[in-house]
Enzyme design. Structure first.
Site, PDB file in Angstrom:
ATOM      1  N   SER A   1       0.832  -1.197   0.000  1.00  0.00           N
ATOM      2  CA  SER A   1       0.000   0.000   0.000  1.00  0.00           C
ATOM      3  C   SER A   1       0.877   1.263   0.000  1.00  0.00           C
ATOM      4  O   SER A   1       1.658   1.461  -0.924  1.00  0.00           O
ATOM      5  CB  SER A   1      -0.962  -0.060   1.186  1.00  0.00           C
ATOM      6  OG  SER A   1      -1.980   0.886   1.030  1.00  0.00           O
TER       7      SER A   1
ATOM      8  N   ASP B   1     -10.021  -5.459  -3.431  1.00  0.00           N
ATOM      9  CA  ASP B   1      -9.385  -4.468  -2.542  1.00  0.00           C
ATOM     10  C   ASP B   1     -10.286  -3.239  -2.456  1.00  0.00           C
ATOM     11  O   ASP B   1     -10.634  -2.642  -3.488  1.00  0.00           O
ATOM     12  CB  ASP B   1      -8.020  -4.103  -3.154  1.00  0.00           C
ATOM     13  CG  ASP B   1      -7.174  -3.237  -2.257  1.00  0.00           C
ATOM     14  OD1 ASP B   1      -7.725  -2.311  -1.632  1.00  0.00           O
ATOM     15  OD2 ASP B   1      -5.962  -3.481  -2.199  1.00  0.00           O
TER      16      ASP B   1
ATOM     17  N   HIS C   1      -7.523  -5.856   0.733  1.00  0.00           N
ATOM     18  CA  HIS C   1      -6.316  -5.048   0.982  1.00  0.00           C
ATOM     19  C   HIS C   1      -5.501  -5.551   2.176  1.00  0.00           C
ATOM     20  O   HIS C   1      -4.446  -5.027   2.458  1.00  0.00           O
ATOM     21  CB  HIS C   1      -6.763  -3.600   1.251  1.00  0.00           C
ATOM     22  CG  HIS C   1      -5.667  -2.587   1.167  1.00  0.00           C
ATOM     23  ND1 HIS C   1      -4.982  -2.323  -0.002  1.00  0.00           N
ATOM     24  CD2 HIS C   1      -5.107  -1.765   2.099  1.00  0.00           C
ATOM     25  CE1 HIS C   1      -4.074  -1.380   0.206  1.00  0.00           C
ATOM     26  NE2 HIS C   1      -4.124  -1.028   1.477  1.00  0.00           N
TER      27      HIS C   1
END
Ligand SMILES: N[C@@H](CCC(=O)N[C@@H](CS)C(=O)NCC(=O)O)C(=O)O
Length: 280
Positions: A148, A224, A257
């Site tokens: 991320s 995600d 995610h």
């Protein structure tokens, strides 16, 4: 540096250290996994792992399930914190999770009140490796990965320093931070309103330029929750096509995610880095 904890894992050691950071002007904590048989006479290469928003040095080591394969491959892993921290280190005044402590975005801040502490780019690329290589049984051979915000950091650092990292990978990276709310918020505070200064920290912008090639592997879940608004992996594909740079982007149906996604594919990433580090 001060040893905070040491735990045996898969025949090697998981240690946490605190040290004074000159560039961040505060104490920093990082975690390291040293595989079995890593000694001064037998130093091992290092994979640097950069975590995402709200994380510390602890998330990856505890949730990714990477230590078993790292032990087998003979690879150290170093996981820094995601920002400077502590008293006197500015934080988001409203306590937002995507700015300030826990959200350093791996940039060198130029704007007040951030610039006295938020120098995470220099910390990750220079100060921390120098310390780790001086104090621990590791070589100067490095690879880098992250998740991320940390996927953004890994891509930017690897693309800007292809001679210092043999391979770069990312899970769910913020691929085009100059074109998403997380990146625009962070960069406007840390780097200011002049958007030309943002380009040096945008993976898609860097990849669109012809640079020295560094092997790139990106993993992304299709479920995600941040995919379309924040992460934008298509920007990486377009950039790689523009510069005719090889890029492997694996899209996975149903994965979100979280670290459940990372732990599902971390083995492949460690093997990818091990092959470039000459371990397999
Ligand atoms: N707190 C934010 C998201 C924060 C988040 O998803 N952080 C990711 C990195 S961007 C993470 O790794 N969290 C820590 C963890 O799962 O251990 C929200 O709920 O919208």
């Amino acid at each position: 540096m001060e040893l905070l904890s040491e735990n045996r894992a898969f025949g090697g050691r998981h240690c946490r250290y605190r040290h004074r950071s000159t560039v961040n002007n505060c104490d920093m904590t990082f975690a390291v996994y040293l595989p079995p048989f890593a000694t001064a006479d037998n130093p091992v290469p290092v994979l640097y792992w950069l975590s995402g928003l709200t994380c510390t040095d602890e998330n990856f080591m505890q949730k990714a399930g990477a230590m078993k394969i790292a032990a087998e491959l003979g690879m150290a892993i170093v996981a820094p914190d995601t920002s400077p921290r502590g008293e006197g280190v500015p934080d988001d005044p409203e306590g937002a999770y995507d700015m300030g402590q826990g959200a350093g975005f791996y940039v060198n801040a130029t704007q007040s009140p951030w610039q006295d502490h938020y120098q995470m780019y220099d910390y990750v690329t220079s100060e921390l490796p120098a310390l780790v290589e001086a104090e621990l049984p590791v070589t100067g051979e490095r690879a880098i990965s992250g998740h991320s915000m940390g996927g953004h950091g890994a891509l930017v650092i690897g693309l800007r320093n292809p001679n210092r990292y043999v391979s770069v990978s990312a899970f769910s990276p913020v691929a085009n931070p100059t074109d998403c709310p997380w990146g625009q918020k962070a960069f406007s505070h840390y780097l200011g309103d002049d958007k030309s200064s943002w380009q040096a920290y945008d993976a898609a912008a860097l990849l669109a330029e012809k640079t020295h090639y560094v092997p790139l592997l990106v993993e992304q879940g299709r479920a995600d929750q941040f995919l379309t608004e924040q992460l934008k992996p298509k920007a990486l594909v377009n950039a790689a096509q523009k510069s005719d740079t090889p890029l492997t982007l694996n899209m996975h149906e149903g994965y979100d995610h979280s670290y459940f996604f990372i732990t599902s594919f971390i083995d492949e990433h460690l093997q990818f880095h091990a092959s470039h580090l000459g371990l397999i």
